[in-house]
Design a protein around this motif. Structure first.
Motif: not given
Ligand SMILES: CC(C)(COP(=O)(O)OP(=O)(O)OC[C@H]1O[C@@H](n2cnc3c(N)ncnc32)[C@H](O)[C@@H]1OP(=O)(O)O)[C@@H](O)C(=O)NCCC(=O)NCCS
Length: 177
Positions: A152-166, A168-175
């Motif tokens: 987990y990077t600790g980053e958080r953002r709202q991601t637009f979800v096309l199928s739902r038109g809204e 929603l909260p999401s988090r960043g991960q890194i490899w």
């Protein structure tokens, strides 16, 4: 004439990750038209028609292979079962996204595909790290990423979800390769 470029094939114990083909359109549309598949992805529309799959596959012709890589996940008995893409960021970074048809969930297939694709990206595609964004409400994708070695990077953002038109909260991960 399109320039020749070698198309990578990645083999896993149960899957072959290969370049998408125009003839995949009907199968992609059949699996992606399931709202349960679309609803936790950012970019799959709903409803999802054959024309959406055809447009997606046609857009692959214009991709810069140094920047994006798309793989159909093919199962020897079932045919195309899902899809995995690297996109968005220039080297040495990239972002990963994926979906699996609902009949195939819960058998470890996406973890197997993601692990193999990461190894390819590091070994053959010069990536030193790979990012992912997943919705808070997607514990299955979180499990895939964690099993594949993402942090987990600790980053958080709202991601637009096309199928739902809204958004929603999401988090960043890194490899890290
Ligand atoms: C996310 C997705 C690709 C997972 O594919 P999969 O092949 O079923 O994943 P795997 O079987 O490799 O691993 C799933 C893990 O999630 C766990 N899981 C599934 N549902 C869960 C839930 N509701 N809560 C907690 N864990 C869950 C499983 O137990 C499994 O972990 P385990 O092997 O430790 O038991 C698939 O569900 C999918 O395509 N979903 C819709 C599209 C999507 O969300 N794409 C990702 C966008 S970021």
């Amino acid at each position: 004439m399109r320039p020749f470029r070698p198309e990578p094939i990645i083999e896993t114990p149960r899957l072959r990750l290969r370049a998408p083909r125009r003839s995949d359109a009907a199968r992609i549309a059949a699996l992606c038209s399931d709202f349960e598949v679309a609803r936790t992805t950012a970019r799959l529309p709903h409803p999802y028609a054959l024309a959406d799959a055809e447009a997606f596959l046609a857009s692959g012709d214009g991709l810069d292979p140094a920047r994006e890589a798309r793989f159909a996940l093919e199962h020897p008995a079932e045919g195309l079962v899902g899809f995995l893409s690297f996109f968005g960021e220039p080297a040495p970074a990239t972002e990963i996204g994926y979906w699996l048809g609902r009949p195939y969930w819960g058998a470890g297939l996406m973890t197997e595909a993601v692990k193999a694709a990461l190894a390819w990206a590091a070994r053959d595609w010069g990536r030193t790290y790979v990012r992912a964004w997943r919705l808070d409400e997607n514990p299955a994708s979180d499990a895939v990423l964690v099993k594949a070695g993402f942090l987990y990077t600790g980053e958080r953002r709202q991601t637009f979800v096309l199928s739902r038109g809204e958004a929603l909260p999401s988090r960043g991960q890194i490899w890290l390769a």
